[in-house]
Design a protein around this motif. Sequence first.
Motif, PDB file in Angstrom:
ATOM      1  N   PRO A  46     113.092  10.502  34.371  1.00 55.55           N
ATOM      2  CA  PRO A  46     113.778   9.674  33.396  1.00 55.55           C
ATOM      3  C   PRO A  46     114.656   8.872  33.836  1.00 55.55           C
ATOM      4  O   PRO A  46     114.864   7.831  33.188  1.00 55.55           O
ATOM      5  N   LEU A  47     115.505   9.204  34.846  1.00 50.00           N
ATOM      6  CA  LEU A  47     116.926   8.326  35.201  1.00 50.00           C
ATOM      7  C   LEU A  47     116.466   7.693  36.720  1.00 50.00           C
ATOM      8  O   LEU A  47     117.430   7.093  37.128  1.00 50.00           O
ATOM      9  N   ALA A  48     115.338   7.513  36.811  1.00 54.46           N
ATOM     10  CA  ALA A  48     115.193   6.719  38.224  1.00 54.46           C
ATOM     11  C   ALA A  48     115.543   5.344  38.410  1.00 54.46           C
ATOM     12  O   ALA A  48     115.959   5.097  39.246  1.00 54.46           O
ATOM     13  N   SER A  49     115.211   4.538  37.283  1.00 49.91           N
ATOM     14  CA  SER A  49     115.806   3.242  37.067  1.00 49.91           C
ATOM     15  C   SER A  49     117.230   3.266  37.468  1.00 49.91           C
ATOM     16  O   SER A  49     117.898   2.368  38.137  1.00 49.91           O
ATOM     17  N   TYR A  50     117.987   4.259  36.716  1.00 56.83           N
ATOM     18  CA  TYR A  50     119.334   4.162  36.793  1.00 56.83           C
ATOM     19  C   TYR A  50     120.073   4.522  38.263  1.00 56.83           C
ATOM     20  O   TYR A  50     120.907   3.793  38.590  1.00 56.83           O
ATOM     21  N   TYR A  51     119.273   5.401  38.887  1.00 58.53           N
ATOM     22  CA  TYR A  51     119.737   5.640  40.278  1.00 58.53           C
ATOM     23  C   TYR A  51     119.413   4.699  41.279  1.00 58.53           C
ATOM     24  O   TYR A  51     120.218   4.624  42.230  1.00 58.53           O
ATOM     25  N   LEU A  52     118.164   4.134  40.944  1.00 58.06           N
ATOM     26  CA  LEU A  52     117.645   2.992  41.872  1.00 58.06           C
ATOM     27  C   LEU A  52     118.771   2.137  41.951  1.00 58.06           C
ATOM     28  O   LEU A  52     119.235   1.615  43.015  1.00 58.06           O
ATOM     29  N   LEU A  53     119.040   1.429  40.758  1.00 57.95           N
ATOM     30  CA  LEU A  53     120.059   0.210  40.471  1.00 57.95           C
ATOM     31  C   LEU A  53     121.539   0.951  40.998  1.00 57.95           C
ATOM     32  O   LEU A  53     122.088   0.114  41.706  1.00 57.95           O
ATOM     33  N   LEU A  54     122.145   1.959  40.669  1.00 52.71           N
ATOM     34  CA  LEU A  54     123.255   2.276  41.080  1.00 52.71           C
ATOM     35  C   LEU A  54     123.381   2.455  42.767  1.00 52.71           C
ATOM     36  O   LEU A  54     124.392   1.979  43.024  1.00 52.71           O
ATOM     37  N   SER A  55     122.339   3.022  43.228  1.00 55.39           N
ATOM     38  CA  SER A  55     122.334   3.171  44.577  1.00 55.39           C
ATOM     39  C   SER A  55     122.376   2.015  45.549  1.00 55.39           C
ATOM     40  O   SER A  55     123.217   1.639  46.372  1.00 55.39           O
ATOM     41  N   SER A  56     121.238   1.280  44.939  1.00 53.69           N
ATOM     42  CA  SER A  56     121.314  -0.090  45.681  1.00 53.69           C
ATOM     43  C   SER A  56     122.665  -1.097  45.516  1.00 53.69           C
ATOM     44  O   SER A  56     122.918  -1.488  46.500  1.00 53.69           O
ATOM     45  N   ALA A  57     123.028  -1.034  44.362  1.00 52.17           N
ATOM     46  CA  ALA A  57     124.037  -1.824  44.070  1.00 52.17           C
ATOM     47  C   ALA A  57     125.577  -1.331  44.762  1.00 52.17           C
ATOM     48  O   ALA A  57     126.213  -1.967  45.549  1.00 52.17           O
ATOM     49  N   GLY A  58     125.508  -0.075  44.866  1.00 58.08           N
ATOM     50  CA  GLY A  58     126.536   0.893  45.630  1.00 58.08           C
ATOM     51  C   GLY A  58     126.518   0.491  47.086  1.00 58.08           C
ATOM     52  O   GLY A  58     127.850   0.212  47.686  1.00 58.08           O
ATOM     53  N   LEU A  59     125.512   0.585  47.677  1.00 64.92           N
ATOM     54  CA  LEU A  59     125.358   0.420  49.300  1.00 64.92           C
ATOM     55  C   LEU A  59     125.596  -1.089  49.479  1.00 64.92           C
ATOM     56  O   LEU A  59     126.390  -1.416  50.203  1.00 64.92           O
ATOM     57  N   LEU A  60     125.178  -2.112  48.589  1.00 59.20           N
ATOM     58  CA  LEU A  60     125.584  -3.659  48.835  1.00 59.20           C
ATOM     59  C   LEU A  60     127.026  -3.690  48.662  1.00 59.20           C
ATOM     60  O   LEU A  60     127.691  -4.696  49.654  1.00 59.20           O
ATOM     61  N   LEU A  61     127.639  -2.992  47.724  1.00 60.98           N
ATOM     62  CA  LEU A  61     129.076  -3.372  47.626  1.00 60.98           C
ATOM     63  C   LEU A  61     129.799  -2.693  48.925  1.00 60.98           C
ATOM     64  O   LEU A  61     130.802  -3.328  49.440  1.00 60.98           O
ATOM     65  N   LEU A  62     129.342  -1.654  49.313  1.00 53.17           N
ATOM     66  CA  LEU A  62     129.959  -1.050  50.493  1.00 53.17           C
ATOM     67  C   LEU A  62     129.734  -1.666  51.696  1.00 53.17           C
ATOM     68  O   LEU A  62     130.673  -1.886  52.696  1.00 53.17           O
ATOM     69  N   LEU A  63     128.375  -2.320  51.758  1.00 49.53           N
ATOM     70  CA  LEU A  63     128.314  -3.336  53.042  1.00 49.53           C
ATOM     71  C   LEU A  63     129.054  -4.522  52.982  1.00 49.53           C
ATOM     72  O   LEU A  63     129.714  -4.911  53.950  1.00 49.53           O
ATOM     73  N   GLY A  64     129.234  -5.120  51.806  1.00 41.88           N
ATOM     74  CA  GLY A  64     130.296  -6.396  51.672  1.00 41.88           C
ATOM     75  C   GLY A  64     131.489  -5.793  51.978  1.00 41.88           C
ATOM     76  O   GLY A  64     132.112  -6.707  52.772  1.00 41.88           O
ATOM     77  N   LEU A  65     132.114  -4.885  51.435  1.00 39.28           N
ATOM     78  CA  LEU A  65     133.550  -4.425  51.989  1.00 39.28           C
ATOM     79  C   LEU A  65     133.765  -4.581  53.561  1.00 39.28           C
ATOM     80  O   LEU A  65     134.667  -4.838  54.055  1.00 39.28           O
ATOM     81  N   VAL A  66     132.840  -3.736  54.187  1.00 31.61           N
ATOM     82  CA  VAL A  66     132.847  -3.643  55.693  1.00 31.61           C
ATOM     83  C   VAL A  66     132.685  -5.089  56.423  1.00 31.61           C
ATOM     84  O   VAL A  66     133.498  -5.173  57.132  1.00 31.61           O
TER      85      VAL A  66
END
Length: 482
Positions: free
Chosen positions: A80-100
């Motif tokens: 049920p929350l697959a879309s939520y976690y896919l979006l949250l994880s991909s956005a979070g990793l992109l933000l972390l990559l961006g900061l580095v």
Amino acid sequence: MTGARTTRTGTAVAGSRPAGSTGPGTTGAGGAGAAGSEAATDTGGAGGAGGLRPGTSGPEATGARRGWVGDPRTPVLDRPLASYYLLLSSAGLLLLLGLVMVLSASAPRSFQDFGSAYTLFLRQATWAGIGIPLLLVASRLPIRVFRAAAYPLLGVTVLLLMAVLVPGIGHVENGSRQWIPIGPYTLQPSEFAKIALVLWCSDVLVCKRRLLVNWKHLIIPVVPGFLFVDLLLMLEPDLGGSICVTVVPLAVLWVIGTPLRIYAGLLGGMVAGASVLAISAPYRLERLMSFRDPFADPNDTGFQAVHGIYALSSGGWWGEGLGASREKWPDLLPAVHTDFILAIIGEELGLLGSLVTVTLFGVLGYAGLRIAHRADDLFIRLAATAVTAWIIAQAVVNMGAVVGILPITGVTLPLVSFGGSALLPTMGALGMLLAFARREPDAVVYLAARAEARRAGRAGRAGRGWLRRRRAARAETPEAAV
């Protein structure tokens, strides 16, 4: 994405297309009329709440869905929350990559300009620190809040876009007046125009859904409003911003079911207008066409493109190592921490790092379209599609410019490039997408069941605590001692 969904009686719901149509509806009554019908409660089929037998409804449907979402054998992407976690994880990793990568790419020039290698990174970290709570708050807001914010946000954005054109208010850099200085920071109103148009276009079409059988109601006021915003952007000039803004109404009008002949006419008119604008200014045409062969003038018009290619090519498969880029040093590749940060990713992290970045954007795009596809609410469907189209189109334009297959238009890489004006609207839009993901039919059932279980657990713990206190009180009485 917009495949037809039916009720138990077979009636098309909002956003569906006539059987056999490809792309937008082929007639005004067929395409827009589908958008005008009321959303139905679909409990079956690929686009519905998911996982139930066709025609299942009522208590049987609720019980079946509860069993389905709790089955440990359910595939990960069907949970049920697959879309939520896919979006949250991909956005979070992109933000972390961006900061580095902002820290790595900006350090030499930050030291040259400010005397500290960390100044630009700390600014970006500050914006990220503001953006994360904004994302979390937006992910818990009800849909009516987003709809209520559409007109005020668009009004403020238009005022800022006009203010930036006023000499003395707007800051000019590289021939463009796109920024409003605010202390040590700068505000770029064009970035807020994207999320403002997403909310406004979606809300307008939802409010007019019963009138969309007439093609004029599809066009007015969405197209004139978008063209006015686009005109303000072109006066700056901001070609990259206008391209990303244009994607929003095109995505919304596609999903709502605009007849093909009207959609093609709009698209053709926009292409013709962009061509006229490009030809009317020699410097603009020269900049747009230099990407065909940047090595023909590597010291002038092709300088940035050439050094971007040098950075990517020197990275090889595994890269030179984090922090080891040579092109990020002053007087070499311009805009290393903004428009061309992907080139530094390729140089320091190699082809592998570049492919990981592209994959994360692919996952984010898939999650956004999945949310739009599973939505029963027309506003969610339109807004989710528009946000996803804007972010992915902007990423494609940026990456295409870096690798040399698209003109350089000054578009940043979402979540990765430096810039608070770009980061905050993007994170707000992603928070809105997360809120939409929590309103998928299966997610609603699952979250309600989880909340009920937590309340029951708290009640049980409170009851056990009361029983322990009662026993302790009885043990302290004289009768208990005897």
